[in-house]
Write a protein that holds these residues in place. Structure first.
Motif, PDB file in Angstrom:
ATOM      1  N   ARG A  23      38.214  45.034  36.757  1.00 46.36           N
ATOM      2  CA  ARG A  23      37.240  44.561  37.722  1.00 46.36           C
ATOM      3  C   ARG A  23      37.629  44.193  39.178  1.00 46.36           C
ATOM      4  NH1 ARG A  23      33.794  39.105  36.400  1.00 46.36           N
ATOM      5  NH2 ARG A  23      33.455  38.565  38.533  1.00 46.36           N
ATOM      6  N   ILE A  24      36.843  44.913  40.129  1.00 42.29           N
ATOM      7  CA  ILE A  24      36.992  44.596  41.723  1.00 42.29           C
ATOM      8  C   ILE A  24      35.694  43.816  42.227  1.00 42.29           C
ATOM      9  CG2 ILE A  24      37.500  45.437  43.794  1.00 42.29           C
ATOM     10  CD1 ILE A  24      38.756  47.920  42.257  1.00 42.29           C
ATOM     11  N   ASP A  25      35.976  42.762  42.563  1.00 46.39           N
ATOM     12  CA  ASP A  25      34.832  42.039  43.272  1.00 46.39           C
ATOM     13  C   ASP A  25      34.765  42.218  44.649  1.00 46.39           C
ATOM     14  OD1 ASP A  25      33.967  40.496  40.988  1.00 46.39           O
ATOM     15  OD2 ASP A  25      35.352  39.095  40.885  1.00 46.39           O
ATOM     16  N   VAL A  26      33.563  42.514  45.238  1.00 40.08           N
ATOM     17  CA  VAL A  26      33.496  43.074  46.655  1.00 40.08           C
ATOM     18  C   VAL A  26      32.569  42.239  47.278  1.00 40.08           C
ATOM     19  CG1 VAL A  26      32.551  44.935  48.107  1.00 40.08           C
ATOM     20  CG2 VAL A  26      33.533  45.388  45.894  1.00 40.08           C
ATOM     21  N   SER A  27      33.128  41.562  48.235  1.00 41.12           N
ATOM     22  CA  SER A  27      32.079  40.740  49.145  1.00 41.12           C
ATOM     23  C   SER A  27      32.696  40.975  50.653  1.00 41.12           C
ATOM     24  CB  SER A  27      32.338  39.142  48.979  1.00 41.12           C
ATOM     25  OG  SER A  27      33.610  38.880  49.137  1.00 41.12           O
ATOM     26  N   ALA A  28      31.616  41.304  51.414  1.00 35.83           N
ATOM     27  CA  ALA A  28      31.715  41.910  52.845  1.00 35.83           C
ATOM     28  C   ALA A  28      32.903  42.646  52.827  1.00 35.83           C
ATOM     29  CB  ALA A  28      31.990  40.585  53.674  1.00 35.83           C
ATOM     30  N   ASP A  29      33.975  42.509  53.732  1.00 39.02           N
ATOM     31  CA  ASP A  29      35.119  43.460  53.417  1.00 39.02           C
ATOM     32  C   ASP A  29      36.227  43.123  52.755  1.00 39.02           C
ATOM     33  OD1 ASP A  29      33.911  45.547  55.217  1.00 39.02           O
ATOM     34  OD2 ASP A  29      34.397  44.691  56.942  1.00 39.02           O
ATOM     35  N   SER A  30      36.114  42.186  51.707  1.00 40.73           N
ATOM     36  CA  SER A  30      37.181  41.536  50.912  1.00 40.73           C
ATOM     37  C   SER A  30      36.984  42.239  49.594  1.00 40.73           C
ATOM     38  CB  SER A  30      37.601  40.178  51.036  1.00 40.73           C
ATOM     39  OG  SER A  30      36.320  39.503  50.566  1.00 40.73           O
ATOM     40  N   TYR A  31      38.145  42.321  49.152  1.00 33.93           N
ATOM     41  CA  TYR A  31      38.185  42.848  47.563  1.00 33.93           C
ATOM     42  C   TYR A  31      39.112  42.282  46.708  1.00 33.93           C
ATOM     43  CZ  TYR A  31      36.401  46.611  50.300  1.00 33.93           C
ATOM     44  OH  TYR A  31      35.472  47.368  51.268  1.00 33.93           O
ATOM     45  N   ARG A  32      38.637  41.589  45.611  1.00 30.50           N
ATOM     46  CA  ARG A  32      39.816  41.000  44.725  1.00 30.50           C
ATOM     47  C   ARG A  32      39.760  41.737  43.490  1.00 30.50           C
ATOM     48  NH1 ARG A  32      38.076  35.599  41.731  1.00 30.50           N
ATOM     49  NH2 ARG A  32      36.507  37.331  41.018  1.00 30.50           N
ATOM     50  N   VAL A  33      40.942  42.169  43.204  1.00 28.59           N
ATOM     51  CA  VAL A  33      41.234  42.973  42.002  1.00 28.59           C
ATOM     52  C   VAL A  33      41.538  42.248  41.044  1.00 28.59           C
ATOM     53  CG1 VAL A  33      42.782  44.881  41.071  1.00 28.59           C
ATOM     54  CG2 VAL A  33      41.765  45.053  43.232  1.00 28.59           C
ATOM     55  N   GLU A  34      40.980  42.485  39.558  1.00 28.77           N
ATOM     56  CA  GLU A  34      41.332  41.434  38.539  1.00 28.77           C
ATOM     57  C   GLU A  34      41.180  42.268  37.127  1.00 28.77           C
ATOM     58  OE1 GLU A  34      39.460  37.587  36.382  1.00 28.77           O
ATOM     59  OE2 GLU A  34      38.662  38.190  38.203  1.00 28.77           O
ATOM     60  N   GLU A  35      42.424  42.291  36.230  1.00 26.67           N
ATOM     61  CA  GLU A  35      42.421  42.984  35.281  1.00 26.67           C
ATOM     62  C   GLU A  35      41.408  42.374  34.231  1.00 26.67           C
ATOM     63  OE1 GLU A  35      46.129  44.242  33.368  1.00 26.67           O
ATOM     64  OE2 GLU A  35      47.014  43.574  35.366  1.00 26.67           O
ATOM     65  N   VAL A  36      40.760  43.026  33.484  1.00 27.71           N
ATOM     66  CA  VAL A  36      39.899  42.721  32.558  1.00 27.71           C
ATOM     67  C   VAL A  36      40.312  41.694  31.481  1.00 27.71           C
ATOM     68  CG1 VAL A  36      37.905  42.995  30.804  1.00 27.71           C
ATOM     69  CG2 VAL A  36      37.817  44.263  32.988  1.00 27.71           C
ATOM     70  N   LYS A  37      41.572  41.884  31.058  1.00 35.46           N
ATOM     71  CA  LYS A  37      42.163  40.998  30.121  1.00 35.46           C
ATOM     72  C   LYS A  37      42.343  39.785  30.805  1.00 35.46           C
ATOM     73  CE  LYS A  37      47.203  42.354  30.867  1.00 35.46           C
ATOM     74  NZ  LYS A  37      48.370  42.948  30.360  1.00 35.46           N
ATOM     75  N   CYS A  38      42.465  39.641  32.027  1.00 36.25           N
ATOM     76  CA  CYS A  38      42.414  38.236  32.725  1.00 36.25           C
ATOM     77  C   CYS A  38      41.003  37.882  32.746  1.00 36.25           C
ATOM     78  CB  CYS A  38      43.020  38.309  34.224  1.00 36.25           C
ATOM     79  SG  CYS A  38      44.644  38.924  34.172  1.00 36.25           S
ATOM     80  N   TYR A  39      40.051  38.671  32.745  1.00 42.72           N
ATOM     81  CA  TYR A  39      38.865  38.252  33.086  1.00 42.72           C
ATOM     82  C   TYR A  39      38.286  37.661  31.380  1.00 42.72           C
ATOM     83  CZ  TYR A  39      33.740  39.199  33.224  1.00 42.72           C
ATOM     84  OH  TYR A  39      32.256  39.091  33.340  1.00 42.72           O
ATOM     85  N   THR A  40      38.468  38.615  30.684  1.00 45.65           N
ATOM     86  CA  THR A  40      37.994  38.282  29.217  1.00 45.65           C
ATOM     87  C   THR A  40      39.142  38.439  28.302  1.00 45.65           C
ATOM     88  OG1 THR A  40      36.425  38.560  27.771  1.00 45.65           O
ATOM     89  CG2 THR A  40      36.831  40.496  29.136  1.00 45.65           C
ATOM     90  N   ALA A  41      39.450  37.718  27.509  1.00 48.12           N
ATOM     91  CA  ALA A  41      40.645  37.904  26.405  1.00 48.12           C
ATOM     92  C   ALA A  41      40.318  38.647  25.175  1.00 48.12           C
ATOM     93  CB  ALA A  41      41.102  36.372  26.025  1.00 48.12           C
TER      94      ALA A  41
END
Length: 186
Positions: free
Chosen positions: A112-130
């Motif tokens: 999962r990559i959250d996009v806001s303006a010009d910043s990007y936060r990368v997160e593996e789904v296993k961290c997002y949802t077990a």
């Protein structure tokens, strides 16, 4: 990979790692030439107009249009020369109704990559949802976001469907897998 952008231009990504832009059957620009790559597998255009190019072994290239043409403005999920890093093998990219980018990798699961303006936060789904079945469904071939906001994940082992809008502790995944000998299974 083939992709028609919001200006009706055709993008062609090759197994040799080259990315070409065509308009009305004429070559406009060779945008990328990635030597020693496993090729370009997917091309996606964000609401902002930026292009996301998924590669095998070199992660994602983020492209933006400038006066000189399209240029690389960011890179994600790079393998640092380690082609065994499965998170850098990008096969599919989609955007959900909230603007979140979902990346399907071949062997590294879903990211999962959250996009806001010009910043990007990368997160593996296993961290997002077990509850994501990473051990059995990590080799993703294609992602699709339907009109109801559900994410469909086509993997080598079957199909996974989930609703990314639900809180992770309430997440439920529907799983459809191939049953040997069952002609009606997926």
């Amino acid at each position: 990979a083939l992709f028609a952008d919001n200006k009706n231009q055709l993008w062609v990504g090759t197994k040799a790692g080259k990315l070409f832009l065509y308009k009305d059957s004429e070559l406009i620009q060779q945008v990328l030439d990635m030597k020693n790559s496993g090729g370009i597998h997917t091309i996606f255009q964000h609401r902002s107009g930026k292009l996301w190019v998924g590669t095998k072994g070199q992660g994602i290239y983020l492209l933006e249009h400038t006066a000189e043409g399209f240029v690389v403005v960011n890179k994600f999920l790079q393998s640092s020369g380690d082609l065994n890093n499965k998170k850098s093998h990008i096969y599919s990219i989609v955007q959900d109704k909230n603007g979140t980018i979902w990346v399907g990798t071949f062997g590294g699961g879903i990211i999962r990559i959250d996009v806001s303006a010009d910043s990007y936060r990368v997160e593996e789904v296993k961290c997002y949802t077990a509850q994501y079945p990473q051990e059995n469904f990590s080799r993703i071939r294609h992602l699709y976001c339907d009109e109801n906001g559900l994410i469909w994940i086509a993997t080598t082992e079957g199909l996974v469907i989930f609703d990314p809008r639900k809180p992770s502790e309430k997440e439920k995944f529907k799983i459809y897998r191939k049953q040997v000998g069952d002609q009606e299974s997926i």
